[in-house]
Design a protein around this motif. Sequence first.
Motif, PDB file in Angstrom:
ATOM      1  N   ASN A 155     -15.848   2.619 -81.504  1.00  0.00           N
ATOM      2  CA  ASN A 155     -15.197   3.152 -82.706  1.00  0.00           C
ATOM      3  C   ASN A 155     -14.058   4.112 -82.358  1.00  0.00           C
ATOM      4  OD1 ASN A 155     -16.445   1.924 -85.023  1.00  0.00           O
ATOM      5  ND2 ASN A 155     -18.316   3.021 -84.503  1.00  0.00           N
ATOM      6  N   GLN A 156     -14.302   4.919 -81.335  1.00  0.00           N
ATOM      7  CA  GLN A 156     -13.282   5.889 -80.897  1.00  0.00           C
ATOM      8  C   GLN A 156     -12.043   5.136 -80.370  1.00  0.00           C
ATOM      9  OE1 GLN A 156     -15.230   8.444 -78.048  1.00  0.00           O
ATOM     10  NE2 GLN A 156     -13.514   9.883 -78.031  1.00  0.00           N
ATOM     11  N   ILE A 157     -12.280   4.107 -79.578  1.00  0.00           N
ATOM     12  CA  ILE A 157     -11.181   3.300 -79.018  1.00  0.00           C
ATOM     13  C   ILE A 157     -10.447   2.591 -80.155  1.00  0.00           C
ATOM     14  CG2 ILE A 157     -10.677   1.254 -77.588  1.00  0.00           C
ATOM     15  CD1 ILE A 157     -13.136   2.243 -75.808  1.00  0.00           C
ATOM     16  N   ASN A 158     -11.203   2.085 -81.115  1.00  0.00           N
ATOM     17  CA  ASN A 158     -10.589   1.398 -82.249  1.00  0.00           C
ATOM     18  C   ASN A 158      -9.647   2.331 -83.004  1.00  0.00           C
ATOM     19  OD1 ASN A 158     -10.151  -0.700 -84.147  1.00  0.00           O
ATOM     20  ND2 ASN A 158     -11.679   0.200 -85.504  1.00  0.00           N
ATOM     21  N   THR A 159     -10.106   3.539 -83.262  1.00  0.00           N
ATOM     22  CA  THR A 159      -9.266   4.491 -84.003  1.00  0.00           C
ATOM     23  C   THR A 159      -7.967   4.748 -83.242  1.00  0.00           C
ATOM     24  OG1 THR A 159     -11.215   5.497 -84.970  1.00  0.00           O
ATOM     25  CG2 THR A 159      -9.217   6.821 -84.991  1.00  0.00           C
ATOM     26  N   ALA A 160      -8.088   5.007 -81.944  1.00  0.00           N
ATOM     27  CA  ALA A 160      -6.895   5.309 -81.133  1.00  0.00           C
ATOM     28  C   ALA A 160      -5.934   4.118 -81.116  1.00  0.00           C
ATOM     29  CB  ALA A 160      -7.312   5.677 -79.715  1.00  0.00           C
ATOM     30  N   LEU A 161      -6.471   2.937 -80.889  1.00  0.00           N
ATOM     31  CA  LEU A 161      -5.607   1.749 -80.769  1.00  0.00           C
ATOM     32  C   LEU A 161      -5.002   1.367 -82.118  1.00  0.00           C
ATOM     33  CD1 LEU A 161      -7.646  -0.603 -78.390  1.00  0.00           C
ATOM     34  CD2 LEU A 161      -5.723   0.897 -77.799  1.00  0.00           C
ATOM     35  N   ARG A 162      -5.807   1.481 -83.171  1.00  0.00           N
ATOM     36  CA  ARG A 162      -5.321   1.070 -84.486  1.00  0.00           C
ATOM     37  C   ARG A 162      -4.146   1.934 -84.927  1.00  0.00           C
ATOM     38  NH1 ARG A 162      -9.759   0.412 -89.044  1.00  0.00           N
ATOM     39  NH2 ARG A 162      -9.093   2.529 -89.422  1.00  0.00           N
ATOM     40  N   ILE A 163      -4.274   3.225 -84.697  1.00  0.00           N
ATOM     41  CA  ILE A 163      -3.191   4.145 -85.072  1.00  0.00           C
ATOM     42  C   ILE A 163      -1.936   3.835 -84.252  1.00  0.00           C
ATOM     43  CG2 ILE A 163      -2.475   6.581 -84.961  1.00  0.00           C
ATOM     44  CD1 ILE A 163      -5.427   7.277 -85.725  1.00  0.00           C
ATOM     45  N   PHE A 164      -2.140   3.602 -82.950  1.00  0.00           N
ATOM     46  CA  PHE A 164      -0.989   3.319 -82.087  1.00  0.00           C
ATOM     47  C   PHE A 164      -0.305   2.012 -82.498  1.00  0.00           C
ATOM     48  CE2 PHE A 164       0.887   1.393 -78.274  1.00  0.00           C
ATOM     49  CZ  PHE A 164       1.847   2.349 -77.997  1.00  0.00           C
ATOM     50  N   PHE A 165      -1.102   0.954 -82.670  1.00  0.00           N
ATOM     51  CA  PHE A 165      -0.505  -0.347 -83.022  1.00  0.00           C
ATOM     52  C   PHE A 165       0.168  -0.295 -84.393  1.00  0.00           C
ATOM     53  CE2 PHE A 165      -3.122  -2.525 -79.649  1.00  0.00           C
ATOM     54  CZ  PHE A 165      -2.040  -3.095 -78.999  1.00  0.00           C
ATOM     55  N   GLU A 166      -0.380   0.501 -85.294  1.00  0.00           N
ATOM     56  CA  GLU A 166       0.248   0.632 -86.617  1.00  0.00           C
ATOM     57  C   GLU A 166       1.681   1.154 -86.468  1.00  0.00           C
ATOM     58  OE1 GLU A 166      -1.516   3.015 -90.195  1.00  0.00           O
ATOM     59  OE2 GLU A 166      -2.906   1.417 -89.554  1.00  0.00           O
ATOM     60  N   LYS A 167       1.853   2.123 -85.562  1.00  0.00           N
ATOM     61  CA  LYS A 167       3.197   2.665 -85.310  1.00  0.00           C
ATOM     62  C   LYS A 167       4.111   1.592 -84.724  1.00  0.00           C
ATOM     63  CE  LYS A 167       1.564   7.315 -84.267  1.00  0.00           C
ATOM     64  NZ  LYS A 167       1.167   8.088 -83.084  1.00  0.00           N
ATOM     65  N   CYS A 168       3.522   0.618 -84.032  1.00  0.00           N
ATOM     66  CA  CYS A 168       4.291  -0.500 -83.459  1.00  0.00           C
ATOM     67  C   CYS A 168       4.506  -1.610 -84.490  1.00  0.00           C
ATOM     68  CB  CYS A 168       3.555  -1.101 -82.265  1.00  0.00           C
ATOM     69  SG  CYS A 168       3.219   0.023 -80.909  1.00  0.00           S
ATOM     70  N   GLN A 169       4.104  -1.350 -85.733  1.00  0.00           N
ATOM     71  CA  GLN A 169       4.189  -2.371 -86.802  1.00  0.00           C
ATOM     72  C   GLN A 169       3.332  -3.598 -86.473  1.00  0.00           C
ATOM     73  OE1 GLN A 169       5.694  -1.858 -89.800  1.00  0.00           O
ATOM     74  NE2 GLN A 169       5.987   0.199 -89.017  1.00  0.00           N
ATOM     75  N   ILE A 170       2.176  -3.324 -85.883  1.00  0.00           N
ATOM     76  CA  ILE A 170       1.235  -4.394 -85.525  1.00  0.00           C
ATOM     77  C   ILE A 170      -0.132  -4.058 -86.124  1.00  0.00           C
ATOM     78  CG2 ILE A 170      -0.069  -5.385 -83.579  1.00  0.00           C
ATOM     79  CD1 ILE A 170       2.517  -5.152 -81.900  1.00  0.00           C
ATOM     80  N   TRP A 201      -1.460  -8.919 -85.283  1.00  0.00           N
ATOM     81  CA  TRP A 201      -0.597  -9.564 -86.285  1.00  0.00           C
ATOM     82  C   TRP A 201       0.590  -8.655 -86.593  1.00  0.00           C
ATOM     83  CZ3 TRP A 201      -4.671 -11.309 -90.546  1.00  0.00           C
ATOM     84  CH2 TRP A 201      -5.477 -12.332 -90.005  1.00  0.00           C
ATOM     85  N   ASP A 202       1.770  -9.268 -86.613  1.00  0.00           N
ATOM     86  CA  ASP A 202       2.991  -8.554 -86.968  1.00  0.00           C
ATOM     87  C   ASP A 202       2.881  -8.081 -88.421  1.00  0.00           C
ATOM     88  OD1 ASP A 202       5.559  -7.711 -87.431  1.00  0.00           O
ATOM     89  OD2 ASP A 202       6.496  -9.442 -86.456  1.00  0.00           O
ATOM     90  N   ARG A 203       3.093  -6.786 -88.643  1.00  0.00           N
ATOM     91  CA  ARG A 203       2.992  -6.242 -90.001  1.00  0.00           C
ATOM     92  C   ARG A 203       4.207  -6.600 -90.857  1.00  0.00           C
ATOM     93  NH1 ARG A 203       0.250  -0.979 -90.954  1.00  0.00           N
ATOM     94  NH2 ARG A 203       2.181  -0.277 -91.876  1.00  0.00           N
ATOM     95  N   VAL A 204       5.317  -6.916 -90.183  1.00  0.00           N
ATOM     96  CA  VAL A 204       6.559  -7.168 -90.911  1.00  0.00           C
ATOM     97  C   VAL A 204       6.628  -8.635 -91.336  1.00  0.00           C
ATOM     98  CG1 VAL A 204       9.069  -6.923 -90.818  1.00  0.00           C
ATOM     99  CG2 VAL A 204       7.626  -5.398 -89.441  1.00  0.00           C
ATOM    100  N   GLU A 205       6.293  -9.521 -90.401  1.00  0.00           N
ATOM    101  CA  GLU A 205       6.316 -10.969 -90.657  1.00  0.00           C
ATOM    102  C   GLU A 205       5.136 -11.342 -91.576  1.00  0.00           C
ATOM    103  OE1 GLU A 205       8.403 -13.688 -89.364  1.00  0.00           O
ATOM    104  OE2 GLU A 205       7.175 -14.544 -90.970  1.00  0.00           O
ATOM    105  N   THR A 206       5.398 -12.153 -92.590  1.00  0.00           N
ATOM    106  CA  THR A 206       4.304 -12.510 -93.507  1.00  0.00           C
ATOM    107  C   THR A 206       3.784 -13.930 -93.286  1.00  0.00           C
ATOM    108  OG1 THR A 206       5.967 -13.063 -95.137  1.00  0.00           O
ATOM    109  CG2 THR A 206       4.880 -10.911 -95.378  1.00  0.00           C
ATOM    110  N   ASP A 207       4.575 -14.783 -92.632  1.00  0.00           N
ATOM    111  CA  ASP A 207       4.124 -16.158 -92.388  1.00  0.00           C
ATOM    112  C   ASP A 207       2.877 -16.139 -91.486  1.00  0.00           C
ATOM    113  OD1 ASP A 207       4.866 -19.209 -92.317  1.00  0.00           O
ATOM    114  OD2 ASP A 207       4.362 -18.609 -90.271  1.00  0.00           O
ATOM    115  N   ALA A 208       1.829 -16.839 -91.929  1.00  0.00           N
ATOM    116  CA  ALA A 208       0.517 -16.754 -91.273  1.00  0.00           C
ATOM    117  C   ALA A 208       0.557 -17.127 -89.789  1.00  0.00           C
ATOM    118  CB  ALA A 208      -0.477 -17.641 -92.008  1.00  0.00           C
TER     119      ALA A 208
END
Length: 243
Positions: A155-170, A201-208
Amino acid sequence: MERQQVYEGKAKVLYSTEDPGVLVSYFKDDATAFNAQKKGQIADKGKLNCTIATHLFRLLESQGISTHWIETISDREMQVRRVDIIPLEVVVRNVAAGSLCKQTGIALGTPLKPSLVEFYYKNDELGDPLLTRDRIRALQLADEAQIKDLIRLANQINTALRIFFEKCQIILVDFKLEFGLDDQGSIILADEISPDTCRLWDRVETDASARILDKDRFRKDLGQVAEAYQEVLQRILAQISLK
Ligand code: UDP
């Protein structure tokens, strides 16, 4: 330096070093899927994953999470601490995909709140089956305290990675972790974190299909696999340079 191969996996080779507590992990271009029924190569994957994993291990270490990573010594090699790998694949899921959808019927893309932490038996012969807590204890793969520790770390790793990838628009959809016991018996993160072991998954691109930036491009023959890994690395580097 005298070094001998101690283990060859699907994507990496481990070598011994002069220091018995230290191994070298060499990242290959080989790619496998569906329990190695599908095999191939992804151009320069070893270099891309070694670099991506390096940045992610560093990020986790900077947040006080212990990993086996010591130092990256070439474009495909890192020195890592020798650990006894716990034969569990710890999968964290933020969004439904893959085997979760197949096994439960949950629609692809459904947000999972709270995130799921699942355990699979790291055993190719058995096809990496999903385990329960009771099965983990029955197989003596980990005791109750270790299971709790694994869930806390995941869970700790998930929180760290999720926040980081969000900044990368992923979007960090899901990922697999492996842990090991160090010489003190402490649980530390091992193996790798890369587009081979995560759904991104790319947060910007919407095509599946176009939004997929991970090994699903190889699994599903979507093409542009190396390009997707390169895109992940570029975004990580861009984010790090902003710091
Ligand atoms: N995963 C992995 N190695 C495995 C199985 C899964 O790295 O042997 C990763 C996979 O890339 C995904 C996550 O774990 O990011 C969840 O995989 P899932 O259980 O959905 O299995 P899959 O659909 O990949 O067979």
